[in-house]
Design an enzyme around this catalytic site. Structure first.
Site, PDB file in Angstrom:
ATOM      1  N   CYS A 165       0.844  -1.197   0.000  1.00 25.23           N
ATOM      2  CA  CYS A 165       0.000   0.000   0.000  1.00 25.23           C
ATOM      3  C   CYS A 165       0.886   1.256   0.000  1.00 25.23           C
ATOM      4  O   CYS A 165       1.884   1.310  -0.720  1.00 25.23           O
ATOM      5  CB  CYS A 165      -0.893  -0.114   1.238  1.00 25.23           C
ATOM      6  SG  CYS A 165      -2.316   0.914   1.351  1.00 25.23           S
ATOM      7  N   THR A 166       0.563   2.262   0.811  1.00 27.27           N
ATOM      8  CA  THR A 166       1.366   3.488   0.829  1.00 27.27           C
ATOM      9  C   THR A 166       2.691   3.316   1.571  1.00 27.27           C
ATOM     10  O   THR A 166       3.423   4.294   1.738  1.00 27.27           O
ATOM     11  CB  THR A 166       0.577   4.659   1.447  1.00 27.27           C
ATOM     12  OG1 THR A 166      -0.004   4.236   2.686  1.00 27.27           O
ATOM     13  CG2 THR A 166      -0.526   5.130   0.513  1.00 27.27           C
TER      14      THR A 166
END
Ligand SMILES: *[C@@H]1O[C@H](CO)[C@@H](O)[C@H](O)[C@H]1NC(C)=O
Length: 220
Positions: free
Chosen positions: A113-114
């Site tokens: 993800c981030t």
């Protein structure tokens, strides 16, 4: 067989499934404790997730032992934590080519993800292909030096040498299974997926139905 240590780097506002999905994959590995999962945060102790639920981490940045894999999740807290220079230093130190003990292979960096935004900010994606959460694309892909990273849109995960990055949340499970398929064999990955009754695609990284989210992000 020597076990492989994986450190999960937690920060306030981490996404729980980014961490616990891969932990479930690596710790259910059939090669009896081949992977040993540990948790680390800046000060050790309880760290609140983006869902409020806390995880009690074992190590702080000084006490964390050298590891074979550093796993960096994303989550809503990433937007503040990318400015944390101590976290950046920790990541760079943990994945430096000579960081894992006694002349063994350089550590892997895996992001979910981030989590890729941290890696980009730390310069660890310079000259690499990578991906990140499709809903946070515009923000995450501008965290590193402009043009330094070849961001891949249609990808559940991207492998580039010792750096593996994955797209949003559940993509971390696909990446972890793909990693096991590569390091420990197809049969090992299949056994874990079967144990988890997991139906996602960990064989084809381009099987990504979330590219369209880049142009019209949803907020969670
Ligand atoms: C793509 O992945 C989904 C699960 O995420 C799976 O159901 C589907 O069969 C896959 N497509 C192909 C062509 O393998």
């Amino acid at each position: 067989m020597m076990s492989k240590k994986i450190a999960f780097l937690l920060f306030p506002g981490f996404e729980m499934l980014d961490v616990y999905g891969p932990i479930s994959v690596f710790s259910s590995h059939k090669l009896n404790a081949y992977y040993k999962c540990l948790t680390v945060s800046q000060n050790a102790g309880p760290v609140p997730s983006s869902r409020g639920i806390q995880t009690v981490t074992e190590y702080d940045f000084d006490s964390c032992p050298p590891v074979d894999l550093l796993m960096v999740p994303g989550g809503s807290g990433a937007r503040q934590e990318v400015d944390n220079s101590q976290l950046m230093d920790f990541m760079q130190r943990m994945v430096a080519p000579d960081a894992s003990k006694s002349g063994s292979a350089p550590p892997y960096l895996l992001t979910v993800c981030t989590g890729a935004a941290f890696a980009a900010r730390a310069g660890l994606l310079d000259g690499k292909k990578a991906t990140t959460n499709k809903g946070a694309w515009a923000w995450a892909t501008t965290q590193g030096k402009p043009g330094a990273t070849a961001w891949q849109k249609q990808a559940r995960w991207v492998e580039d040498g010792t750096v593996w990055t994955s797209a949003g949340v559940t993509a971390g499970i696909d990446m972890s299974l793909a990693f096991i398929a590569k390091r420990n064999g197809e049969e090992a990955a299949k056994q874990v997926a079967t144990y988890l009754e997991y139906t996602g695609d960990y064989r084809d990284p381009s099987n990504d139905t979330f590219c369209h989210v880049i142009d019209s992000p949803v907020s969670a």
